[in-house]
Each structure stands twice: as structure tokens, then as C-alpha cells.
Design a protein around this motif. Structure first.
Motif, PDB file in Angstrom:
ATOM      1  N   THR A 123       0.785  -1.229   0.000  1.00 11.68           N
ATOM      2  CA  THR A 123       0.000   0.000   0.000  1.00 11.68           C
ATOM      3  C   THR A 123       0.821   1.285   0.000  1.00 11.68           C
ATOM      4  O   THR A 123       0.258   2.371   0.007  1.00 11.68           O
ATOM      5  N   ALA A 124       2.118   1.199   0.020  1.00 14.63           N
ATOM      6  CA  ALA A 124       2.938   2.419   0.041  1.00 14.63           C
ATOM      7  C   ALA A 124       2.929   3.080  -1.336  1.00 14.63           C
ATOM      8  O   ALA A 124       2.963   2.413  -2.362  1.00 14.63           O
ATOM      9  N   MET A 125       2.867   4.401  -1.331  1.00 15.77           N
ATOM     10  CA  MET A 125       2.853   5.176  -2.569  1.00 15.77           C
ATOM     11  C   MET A 125       3.711   6.421  -2.354  1.00 15.77           C
ATOM     12  O   MET A 125       3.988   6.795  -1.220  1.00 15.77           O
ATOM     13  N   ALA A 126       4.121   7.064  -3.436  1.00 15.06           N
ATOM     14  CA  ALA A 126       4.949   8.254  -3.316  1.00 15.06           C
ATOM     15  C   ALA A 126       4.684   9.220  -4.464  1.00 15.06           C
ATOM     16  O   ALA A 126       4.311   8.817  -5.560  1.00 15.06           O
ATOM     17  N   ILE A 127       4.895  10.482  -4.195  1.00 13.08           N
ATOM     18  CA  ILE A 127       4.932  11.519  -5.216  1.00 13.08           C
ATOM     19  C   ILE A 127       6.397  11.872  -5.401  1.00 13.08           C
ATOM     20  O   ILE A 127       7.086  12.206  -4.430  1.00 13.08           O
ATOM     21  N   ALA A 134      12.546   8.521 -11.515  1.00 14.54           N
ATOM     22  CA  ALA A 134      12.224   7.606 -10.413  1.00 14.54           C
ATOM     23  C   ALA A 134      11.858   6.225 -10.946  1.00 14.54           C
ATOM     24  O   ALA A 134      12.248   5.204 -10.379  1.00 14.54           O
ATOM     25  N   ARG A 135      11.149   6.182 -12.046  1.00 11.83           N
ATOM     26  CA  ARG A 135      10.772   4.913 -12.665  1.00 11.83           C
ATOM     27  C   ARG A 135      12.021   4.193 -13.189  1.00 11.83           C
ATOM     28  O   ARG A 135      12.186   2.985 -12.977  1.00 11.83           O
ATOM     29  N   LYS A 136      12.926   4.919 -13.833  1.00 18.93           N
ATOM     30  CA  LYS A 136      14.174   4.327 -14.350  1.00 18.93           C
ATOM     31  C   LYS A 136      15.012   3.723 -13.224  1.00 18.93           C
ATOM     32  O   LYS A 136      15.641   2.701 -13.405  1.00 18.93           O
ATOM     33  N   ARG A 137      15.021   4.390 -12.074  1.00 19.10           N
ATOM     34  CA  ARG A 137      15.810   3.941 -10.929  1.00 19.10           C
ATOM     35  C   ARG A 137      15.121   2.838 -10.146  1.00 19.10           C
ATOM     36  O   ARG A 137      15.675   2.303  -9.194  1.00 19.10           O
TER      37      ARG A 137
END
Length: 141
Positions: A123-127, A134-137
Motif C-alpha cells: 500500500t505504500a505510494m509516493a509523489i 524515479a521509474r528508471k531507478r
């Protein structure tokens, strides 16, 4: 190997800590002034020394009752595998004294933290400021 943990923030060289983070490596370069603000604003922080040399650090945010989150655990590469990171994590867990402790880790390090009881959350999410990066990493899906 003999090393000491300290929570004394006044003796920290922020330039040395910035160098440690860069060498660990812990993501992008961090400015010493910004690191100082982050560590001073954290309820929990700990630093590892080998003699007078800063070799590791970690910090956590906590409400002191229910939740805490551990961030920025870093150990110089030549000191990794010697139990320093484990001592830093254990200190932060013990000092938090809360029911739920979350951890923000570098992608690929999950297995290391599982030994302390950490499990992946569904359930963890981030902005993030730069979603593509961030997606590449591997930080977000």
C-alpha cells in the motif's frame, strides 16, 4: 573492527557526511547544507565512527507513538559487511519505540532489510519530483 555509534549531531562534519553518501552510493549528490537540515529535523539519528572517521549514518522520522520511517542509512563501501549498517538499523528500530516502522531503501537492497523484519508493503505510494527518473531507478512502478 571497533567502531562507535553516536547521536551527537554537533560533532558532525556535513561535508564528510555528504561525501559518505556519495561514496555509499546513496543516489544523487547531496549538498552538505541540505543534509544538515534533514538530519537536524529528524527525531532520530545515529552516526558510526571508526576512530574519528565518519563511516556510517542513518536517520528516522517518528510521531513517537504509532509510526516511524527510516531514511538515509549509508555506510562507506570499505566498511560494509562489518556489521555497522546492522548496528545503525537496530539502533533506529530500538529508539523509535513505535508499532510500525517503514523503511525507504535503495532498489535491490530489500533482502538486506528483511533480516530485521521489514517486509514489502502493498500500500505504500509516493509523489516524486521526476517520475520518469524515479521509474528508471526502480523507485516507483
Amino acid at each position: 573492527m571497533e567502531f562507535n555509534l553516536s547521536t551527537d549531531i554537533e560533532s558532525i562534519s556535513w561535508k564528510e557526511l555528504a561525501c559518505l553518501f556519495e561514496l555509499a552510493p546513496l543516489g544523487k549528490r547531496r549538498e552538505p547544507e541540505i543534509l544538515e537540515v534533514a538530519f537536524r529535523n529528524s527525531q532520530l539519528r545515529v552516526f558510526a565512527f571508526h576512530g574519528a572517521k565518519l563511516v556510517g549514518a542513518g536517520r528516522a522520522l517518528s510521531d513517537g507513538v504509532w509510526r516511524a520511517a527510516i531514511y538515509d542509512v549509508a555506510v562507506l563501501p570499505e566498511y560494509q559487511g562489518k556489521g555497522i549498517g546492522s548496528k545503525i538499523i537496530r539502533h533506529l528500530i530500538d529508539a523509535a519505540k513505535v508499532d510500525v516502522i517503514m523503511l525507504y531503501a535503495v532498489p535491490g537492497k530489500s533482502k538486506y532489510y528483511e533480516r530485521f523484519g521489514f517486509r514489502k508493503m502493498a500500500t505504500a505510494m509516493a509523489i516524486m519530483p521526476n517520475e520518469e527518473e524515479a521509474r528508471k531507478r526502480g523507485l516507483i512502478e
